[in-house]
Design an enzyme around this catalytic site. Structure first.
Site, mmCIF file in Angstrom:
data_model
loop_
_atom_site.group_PDB
_atom_site.id
_atom_site.type_symbol
_atom_site.label_atom_id
_atom_site.label_comp_id
_atom_site.label_asym_id
_atom_site.label_seq_id
_atom_site.Cartn_x
_atom_site.Cartn_y
_atom_site.Cartn_z
ATOM 1 N N CYS A 130 17.593 38.121 94.600
ATOM 2 C CA CYS A 130 16.979 39.287 95.255
ATOM 3 C C CYS A 130 17.684 39.672 96.549
ATOM 4 O O CYS A 130 18.144 38.817 97.292
ATOM 5 C CB CYS A 130 15.530 38.983 95.605
ATOM 6 S SG CYS A 130 14.560 38.440 94.214
ATOM 7 N N ARG A 173 24.864 39.950 93.946
ATOM 8 C CA ARG A 173 24.031 38.741 93.980
ATOM 9 C C ARG A 173 23.286 38.524 92.662
ATOM 10 O O ARG A 173 22.780 37.432 92.424
ATOM 11 C CB ARG A 173 23.011 38.857 95.121
ATOM 12 C CG ARG A 173 23.661 38.896 96.490
ATOM 13 C CD ARG A 173 22.663 39.313 97.533
ATOM 14 N NE ARG A 173 21.633 38.312 97.704
ATOM 15 C CZ ARG A 173 21.601 37.438 98.698
ATOM 16 N NH1 ARG A 173 22.549 37.437 99.594
ATOM 17 N NH2 ARG A 173 20.622 36.561 98.787
ATOM 18 N N TRP A 188 15.364 39.845 91.340
ATOM 19 C CA TRP A 188 15.778 38.910 90.287
ATOM 20 C C TRP A 188 14.506 38.194 89.871
ATOM 21 O O TRP A 188 13.924 37.445 90.656
ATOM 22 C CB TRP A 188 16.809 37.935 90.856
ATOM 23 C CG TRP A 188 17.450 37.033 89.864
ATOM 24 C CD1 TRP A 188 18.499 37.314 89.044
ATOM 25 C CD2 TRP A 188 17.103 35.660 89.610
ATOM 26 N NE1 TRP A 188 18.821 36.210 88.301
ATOM 27 C CE2 TRP A 188 17.987 35.187 88.617
ATOM 28 C CE3 TRP A 188 16.138 34.787 90.118
ATOM 29 C CZ2 TRP A 188 17.945 33.893 88.123
ATOM 30 C CZ3 TRP A 188 16.085 33.494 89.633
ATOM 31 C CH2 TRP A 188 16.977 33.062 88.644
ATOM 32 N N ASN A 232 11.757 38.293 99.256
ATOM 33 C CA ASN A 232 12.598 37.327 98.547
ATOM 34 C C ASN A 232 11.935 35.967 98.707
ATOM 35 O O ASN A 232 11.433 35.651 99.779
ATOM 36 C CB ASN A 232 14.000 37.230 99.171
ATOM 37 C CG ASN A 232 14.828 38.453 98.908
ATOM 38 O OD1 ASN A 232 14.440 39.317 98.146
ATOM 39 N ND2 ASN A 232 15.991 38.529 99.537
ATOM 40 N N GLY A 233 11.983 35.142 97.658
ATOM 41 C CA GLY A 233 11.375 33.812 97.756
ATOM 42 C C GLY A 233 10.212 33.685 96.795
ATOM 43 O O GLY A 233 10.030 34.526 95.907
ATOM 44 N N GLU A 247 34.461 22.464 85.608
ATOM 45 C CA GLU A 247 34.494 23.790 86.234
ATOM 46 C C GLU A 247 35.038 24.841 85.252
ATOM 47 O O GLU A 247 34.528 25.956 85.189
ATOM 48 C CB GLU A 247 35.338 23.719 87.516
ATOM 49 C CG GLU A 247 35.561 25.029 88.247
ATOM 50 C CD GLU A 247 34.292 25.737 88.712
ATOM 51 O OE1 GLU A 247 33.198 25.146 88.664
ATOM 52 O OE2 GLU A 247 34.402 26.920 89.102
ATOM 53 N N LYS A 255 32.925 28.108 84.135
ATOM 54 C CA LYS A 255 33.421 29.492 84.279
ATOM 55 C C LYS A 255 33.249 30.245 82.959
ATOM 56 O O LYS A 255 32.796 31.373 82.933
ATOM 57 C CB LYS A 255 34.900 29.532 84.672
ATOM 58 C CG LYS A 255 35.246 29.188 86.071
ATOM 59 C CD LYS A 255 34.843 30.188 87.121
ATOM 60 C CE LYS A 255 33.475 30.019 87.647
ATOM 61 N NZ LYS A 255 33.015 29.058 88.495
ATOM 62 N N GLU A 266 29.438 30.860 82.043
ATOM 63 C CA GLU A 266 28.789 31.803 82.969
ATOM 64 C C GLU A 266 29.063 33.255 82.592
ATOM 65 O O GLU A 266 28.163 34.080 82.620
ATOM 66 C CB GLU A 266 29.351 31.618 84.391
ATOM 67 C CG GLU A 266 28.749 30.506 85.187
ATOM 68 C CD GLU A 266 29.372 30.424 86.580
ATOM 69 O OE1 GLU A 266 28.618 30.376 87.535
ATOM 70 O OE2 GLU A 266 30.619 30.417 86.700
ATOM 71 N N HIS A 317 33.033 9.225 72.285
ATOM 72 C CA HIS A 317 31.645 8.768 72.260
ATOM 73 C C HIS A 317 30.687 9.912 71.922
ATOM 74 O O HIS A 317 29.521 9.859 72.294
ATOM 75 C CB HIS A 317 31.276 8.136 73.604
ATOM 76 C CG HIS A 317 32.137 6.965 73.943
ATOM 77 N ND1 HIS A 317 32.068 5.772 73.263
ATOM 78 C CD2 HIS A 317 33.123 6.823 74.860
ATOM 79 C CE1 HIS A 317 32.966 4.931 73.767
ATOM 80 N NE2 HIS A 317 33.618 5.553 74.729
ATOM 81 N N LYS A 370 24.250 35.141 92.557
ATOM 82 C CA LYS A 370 25.322 34.616 93.406
ATOM 83 C C LYS A 370 24.794 33.569 94.366
ATOM 84 O O LYS A 370 25.429 32.560 94.620
ATOM 85 C CB LYS A 370 25.941 35.780 94.185
ATOM 86 C CG LYS A 370 27.080 35.391 95.112
ATOM 87 C CD LYS A 370 28.296 35.021 94.308
ATOM 88 C CE LYS A 370 29.416 34.470 95.160
ATOM 89 N NZ LYS A 370 30.326 33.639 94.325
HETATM 90 C C1 G6P Z 1 24.920 29.908 91.838
HETATM 91 C C2 G6P Z 1 26.234 30.639 91.650
HETATM 92 C C3 G6P Z 1 27.363 29.639 91.480
HETATM 93 C C4 G6P Z 1 27.391 28.682 92.660
HETATM 94 C C5 G6P Z 1 26.039 27.993 92.870
HETATM 95 C C6 G6P Z 1 25.994 27.240 94.195
HETATM 96 O O1 G6P Z 1 24.574 29.255 90.671
HETATM 97 O O2 G6P Z 1 26.160 31.486 90.527
HETATM 98 O O3 G6P Z 1 28.591 30.333 91.417
HETATM 99 O O4 G6P Z 1 28.375 27.714 92.435
HETATM 100 O O5 G6P Z 1 25.005 28.974 92.919
HETATM 101 O O6 G6P Z 1 26.121 28.177 95.234
HETATM 102 P P1 G6P Z 1 26.598 27.843 96.691
HETATM 103 O O7 G6P Z 1 26.533 29.155 97.416
HETATM 104 O O8 G6P Z 1 25.639 26.840 97.240
HETATM 105 O O9 G6P Z 1 27.978 27.307 96.606
#
Ligand code: G6P
Length: 610
Positions: free
Chosen positions: A2, A27, A74, A100-101, A483, A487, A490, A506, A605
């Site tokens: 949000c 975001r 969101w 927000n929250g 990672e 990627k 996501e 395993h 984000k």
């Molecule tokens: C969300 C984002 C990720 C990020 C994670 C942690 O899930 O989509 O890209 O790695 O939060 O965010 P931060 O700002 O704490 O690195």
């Protein structure tokens, strides 16, 4: 997640609000709305969907108002639709609130309000708060007092902005757990949940702390804590250029951010290397070096991509500093009563510096007396401010939801911290000088990898329709496998798993057949031969192999379907290079699938709720 914006001043706020909401789109959100007030009318316009949908609803309406708030939602409580979108409003439609929250005790508050005759239109927790404030207004309190009384009844987290037709000279904002910042202008003021939405108007900002309430007028503001005690707030100057938050000619922010890595990596180490001594200097850690170096343990707490950076950090710190390191998901760390001692250092890694779980774990560690070190990108963010000490990664604003340049910069900073505290331990001057030399070469080496963009795009072409992917790596490249898989899932919504290569036998090996693409990170490091054996195992089962290998490795071409060659560097620094082809591979697959890579579905984000 949000986003909040707001404006008070002489200009027409509608365009300012829409423009601010657009800056917060990255975001992640599913509905948007604005609430505006002027002398003759007040109104709320909101919709499911994008800010562009909201803009269409405003076309031809010629709304003008000098006071307004806006929101991108969101969904947490209740599906994304127009009714659940913010602003929420009272029955008289003259009190507007964005939030927000999460209000945790909303259901008991709602029951109480319903008994008093309040009706609820939405399924949200937020509507409770607007009605609670309304209840105090009806008891003849002014808006500031009504907000304060209402917040005193609330459990949970909030960043809120409230406006009221009967007091059109102010916006009230309050924060507990969800970031808010005031942008100070000349005879006008702005608010936002993220400085990116403000910087085209002003560089003077005031960050709200938890339990603070600000009454914002067009020409001044009054700051109080939740107990109504006036407080003095410092005005900070932010240093972000507007072109840093535009796409700069690239099709997507994600691609721009991948391509920026030679520069962002350089910026993360600029002025921080001491070549002669073979170590680093980090202004933010000054005075804390010995305490960190002599910690009994180092704990690392983070989420998502930052957690993967933490895993690489664990390998670095154990190898050179010889201190036991544990890496935890912040969401687990905060609730499982971890053993934390005052002689431990806890590192919190967060691009945004606002992730709710990471922030909560920081507070937990602080309570237990550990030294808390923040590694953040966003200057002035909550984690940066609340840590005892810290290092900014200086990657520049990262807008794409899938983190790319922040990851490589986090790794650079972890390498710098490792060098800083390892000198008296396992890192000789010569080893340190070698690492520094290799670090200096990183921007050039990254440039070389980025030149393979077209080749990687062609590989992506072949796998657009894959249903699953496996990513395998060992040692320093194991977190890179995680990672790479993150990627891809996501942004392309393809199921992908990362595994330590040897662990494949395993379980995951059962999945391998001619339809399974397997990405190996097989650089020439101490575990290269072992990874080659794992490649043979996949090959024997007809899996399709994409390998990230070193330039000088001619052998690998004979046994894999595609080899992407990257320059060789120190083992510890390899992830900074080996992750880049994986970012590009994920990006191209998602684009070819026609997906919105910058705002993938359901993701945010900056995750400011639990
Ligand atoms: C969300 C984002 C990720 C990020 C994670 C942690 O899930 O989509 O890209 O790695 O939060 O965010 P931060 O700002 O704490 O690195």
């Amino acid at each position: 997640m949000c986003g909040i914006v707001g404006y008070i001043g002489a200009k027409n706020c509608v365009h300012i609000l829409i423009d601010g909401l657009k800056k917060l789109e990255y975001r992640g959100y599913d509905s948007a709305g604005i609430g505006i007030i002027n002398d003759n009318y007040c109104d709320v316009i909101k919709t499911k969907g994008k800010v562009s949908d909201l803009e269409k609803m405003l076309t031809g309406k010629n709304f003008t108002a000098g006071l307004g708030i806006g929101h991108t939602r969101w969904a947490t409580h209740g599906e994304p639709n127009m009714v659940n979108a913010h602003p929420h409003l009272n029955k008289e439609r003259n009190l507007f609130l964005v939030h927000n929250g999460i209000i945790e005790n909303y259901s008991s508050l709602k029951k109480g309000l319903q008994k008093e005759g309040y009706n609820f239109l939405s399924e949200t927790d937020t509507e409770v708060l607007v009605n609670l404030i309304d209840r105090y207004l009806k008891k003849k309190h002014n808006l500031g007092t009504a907000v304060r009384y209402a917040l005193n009844e609330v459990e949970g987290t909030y960043g809120i902005a409230v406006i009221y037709k009967n007091e059109p000279d102010k916006i009230i904002v309050a924060r507990k757990g969800s970031p808010l910042v005031l942008g100070v202008g000349v005879n006008e003021n702005f608010i936002a949940s993220d400085v990116n939405a403000l910087i085209s108007h002003t560089s003077q900002v005031v960050y709200l702390e938890d339990n603070e309430i600000l009454e914002i007028y067009s020409d001044h503001f009054v700051a109080k804590n939740i107990s109504d005690k006036e407080i003095i707030k410092e005005i900070h100057e932010v240093d972000i250029a507007i072109d840093e938050i535009s796409k700069g000619g690239y099709a997507h922010f994600m691609l721009k951010e991948i391509m920026e890595q030679p520069e962002s990596i350089y910026n993360s180490m600029r002025g921080r290397l001491l070549p002669e001594e073979g170590t680093s200097k980090l202004g933010g850690l000054q005075g804390f070096e010995d305490r960190i170096a002599h910690s009994d343990r180092i704990l690392i707490s983070a989420c998502g991509t930052s957690w993967h950076a933490g895993l690489v950090g664990e390998y670095m710190l154990e190898q050179y500093a010889g201190i036991p390191v544990e890496v935890e998901y912040a969401s687990e760390f905060r609730y499982r009563h971890p053993v934390i001692n005052s002689n431990d250092t806890v590192i919190f890694i967060s691009q945004s510096g606002e992730t709710a779980d990471t922030l909560a774990s920081l507070r937990e560690a602080k309570k237990k007396g550990a030294l808390c070190l923040g590694i953040c990108n966003v200057v002035g963010s909550s984690i940066a401010r609340e840590s005892d000490t810290g290092v900014y990664i200086h990657a520049g604003p990262e807008i794409g939801v899938a983190s790319t340049k922040a990851f490589t910069s986090q790794l650079v900073v972890l390498a710098l911290i490792t060098m800083l505290i390892s000198r008296e331990k396992r890192l000789s001057v010569t080893d340190g000088q070698y690492l520094i030399n290799e670090m200096k070469k990183l921007p050039r080496n990254v440039e070389k990898i980025l030149k393979m963009n077209d080749t990687i795009e062609k590989i992506a072409d072949k796998y657009v329709n894959a249903k699953n992917f496996l990513y395998l790596g060992r040692g320093y490249n194991f977190p890179v496998a995680l990672e790479g898989a993150l990627k891809l899932k996501e942004i392309s919504y393809i199921h992908a798993e990362g595994y330590p290569a040897a662990e494949m036998k395993h379980g995951p090996i059962a999945l391998i057949d001619e339809n399974m693409p397997v990405v190996f990170i097989a650089t020439k490091d101490s575990v290269y031969d072992k990874v080659m054996s794992n490649i043979e195992e996949v090959r024997a089962r007809k899996g399709k192999i994409i390998a990230i290998a070193n330039e000088a490795d001619d052998q690998i071409d004979k046994i894999v379907d595609h080899a992407i060659k990257i320059p060789q560097t120190a083992d510890m620094l390899t992830p900074i290079l080996s992750v880049i082809p994986l970012q590009l591979l994920a990006y191209h697959i998602a684009v070819k699938k026609g997906l919105n890579v910058d705002q993938p579905r359901n993701l945010a984000k900056s995750v400011t709720v639990e």
